[in-house]
Design an enzyme around this catalytic site. Structure first.
Site, mmCIF file in Angstrom:
data_model
loop_
_atom_site.group_PDB
_atom_site.id
_atom_site.type_symbol
_atom_site.label_atom_id
_atom_site.label_comp_id
_atom_site.label_asym_id
_atom_site.label_seq_id
_atom_site.Cartn_x
_atom_site.Cartn_y
_atom_site.Cartn_z
ATOM 1 N N GLY A 1 0.982 -1.154 0.070
ATOM 2 C CA GLY A 1 0.057 0.086 0.173
ATOM 3 C C GLY A 1 0.915 1.259 -0.049
ATOM 4 O O GLY A 1 1.690 1.241 0.532
ATOM 5 N N GLN B 1 2.904 9.909 1.216
ATOM 6 C CA GLN B 1 4.335 9.359 1.208
ATOM 7 C C GLN B 1 5.059 9.699 0.318
ATOM 8 O O GLN B 1 6.261 9.482 0.280
ATOM 9 C CB GLN B 1 4.236 7.874 1.534
ATOM 10 C CG GLN B 1 3.580 7.201 2.722
ATOM 11 C CD GLN B 1 3.686 5.958 2.466
ATOM 12 O OE1 GLN B 1 2.491 5.197 2.196
ATOM 13 N NE2 GLN B 1 4.307 5.283 3.237
ATOM 14 N N CYS C 1 5.991 -0.225 6.862
ATOM 15 C CA CYS C 1 5.704 1.043 6.123
ATOM 16 C C CYS C 1 6.885 1.415 5.196
ATOM 17 O O CYS C 1 7.933 1.481 5.819
ATOM 18 C CB CYS C 1 5.420 1.889 7.239
ATOM 19 S SG CYS C 1 4.850 3.699 6.455
ATOM 20 N N LEU C 2 6.555 1.760 3.937
ATOM 21 C CA LEU C 2 7.516 2.105 3.120
ATOM 22 C C LEU C 2 8.453 3.383 3.668
ATOM 23 O O LEU C 2 9.502 3.752 3.185
ATOM 24 C CB LEU C 2 7.209 2.358 1.685
ATOM 25 C CG LEU C 2 6.474 0.938 1.110
ATOM 26 C CD1 LEU C 2 6.033 1.329 -0.365
ATOM 27 C CD2 LEU C 2 7.582 0.016 0.933
ATOM 28 N N HIS D 1 -4.302 1.808 7.904
ATOM 29 C CA HIS D 1 -2.624 2.058 7.937
ATOM 30 C C HIS D 1 -2.497 3.320 7.065
ATOM 31 O O HIS D 1 -1.847 4.431 7.291
ATOM 32 C CB HIS D 1 -1.900 0.946 7.721
ATOM 33 C CG HIS D 1 -0.333 1.584 7.483
ATOM 34 N ND1 HIS D 1 0.637 0.849 8.180
ATOM 35 C CD2 HIS D 1 0.183 2.103 6.556
ATOM 36 C CE1 HIS D 1 1.581 1.399 7.942
ATOM 37 N NE2 HIS D 1 1.529 2.266 6.755
ATOM 38 N N GLU D 2 -2.951 3.136 5.822
ATOM 39 C CA GLU D 2 -3.018 4.099 4.732
ATOM 40 C C GLU D 2 -3.768 5.183 4.941
ATOM 41 O O GLU D 2 -3.369 6.415 4.435
ATOM 42 C CB GLU D 2 -3.276 3.532 3.329
ATOM 43 C CG GLU D 2 -2.593 2.282 2.963
ATOM 44 C CD GLU D 2 -0.903 2.524 3.029
ATOM 45 O OE1 GLU D 2 -0.633 3.512 2.865
ATOM 46 O OE2 GLU D 2 -0.239 1.691 3.009
ATOM 47 N N HIS E 1 -2.031 7.696 7.102
ATOM 48 C CA HIS E 1 -1.131 8.881 6.369
ATOM 49 C C HIS E 1 -1.760 9.913 5.941
ATOM 50 O O HIS E 1 -1.141 10.966 6.139
ATOM 51 C CB HIS E 1 -0.439 7.943 5.004
ATOM 52 C CG HIS E 1 0.761 6.956 5.481
ATOM 53 N ND1 HIS E 1 1.839 7.282 6.073
ATOM 54 C CD2 HIS E 1 0.599 5.747 5.141
ATOM 55 C CE1 HIS E 1 2.689 6.438 6.165
ATOM 56 N NE2 HIS E 1 2.005 5.353 5.631
#
Ligand code: ZN
Length: 172
Positions: free
Chosen positions: A50, A55, A96-97, A138-139, A142
């Site tokens: 994701g 991000q 997480c990226l 989670h996304e 962000h």
């Protein structure tokens, strides 16, 4: 039309830009579709399941997700609204990226509904659980400037921050 997709640079914790609250997408046009495609390319390359526009330093309410092993079911969520369908939470080990090589357990709602626009600007709703439900929560965080490390103890978060800063210094 032939178009080359582009990989986008990902912001890393503790970059303060990750704390920006994203604005709604007003029109789903080619610019948004291009960004969504570039985000998918970036996510697949990372690799991740994701990615939120926040991000990649675009502070609009846009997410891309693909939880399949085969990486062949890209999903685009524009202006997503997530509603828990239960009070029950499940622990899930998240990464997480924007916080590379850090994994830890976070409690998320076990079952959620999401209403969003797709890349054609059409509204859809789906009810989901498991990895997709966790990933959506989670996304979505962000887009509100929140990261999964915010759910951990402040001691853990400080350690992660120090580790990230050290890595970033080494890579600079
Ligand atoms: Zn993330």
């Amino acid at each position: 039309v032939i178009r080359i997709m582009a990989k986008l640079p990902i912001l890393h914790f503790p970059d303060p830009r990750l704390r920006t609250k994203a604005k709604p997408v007003l029109v789903v046009d080619d610019t948004i579709r291009r960004l969504a495609n570039d985000m998918l390319e970036t996510m697949y390359d990372a690799p991740g399941v994701g990615l939120a526009a926040s991000q990649v330093n675009h502070h609009i309410r846009l997410l891309v997700i693909d939880i399949t092993e085969e990486k062949n079911q890209p999903m685009v969520f524009i202006n997503p609204v997530i509603t828990p369908l239960t009070d029950a939470t499940v622990p899930y080990e998240e990464g997480c990226l924007s916080v590379p090589s850090v994994y830890d357990f976070v409690e998320r709602y076990a079952r959620v509904s999401v209403t969003a626009l797709n890349e054609h600007g059409e509204s859809f709703t789906l009810e989901t659980e498991g990895l997709l439900a966790v990933c959506l929560q989670h996304e979505q965080d962000h887009l509100d400037g929140k990261l999964f490390v915010d759910y951990l103890s402040s001691l853990k978060r400080q350690r992660i921050k120090a580790k990230m800063l050290k890595q970033q210094k080494q890579n600079a």
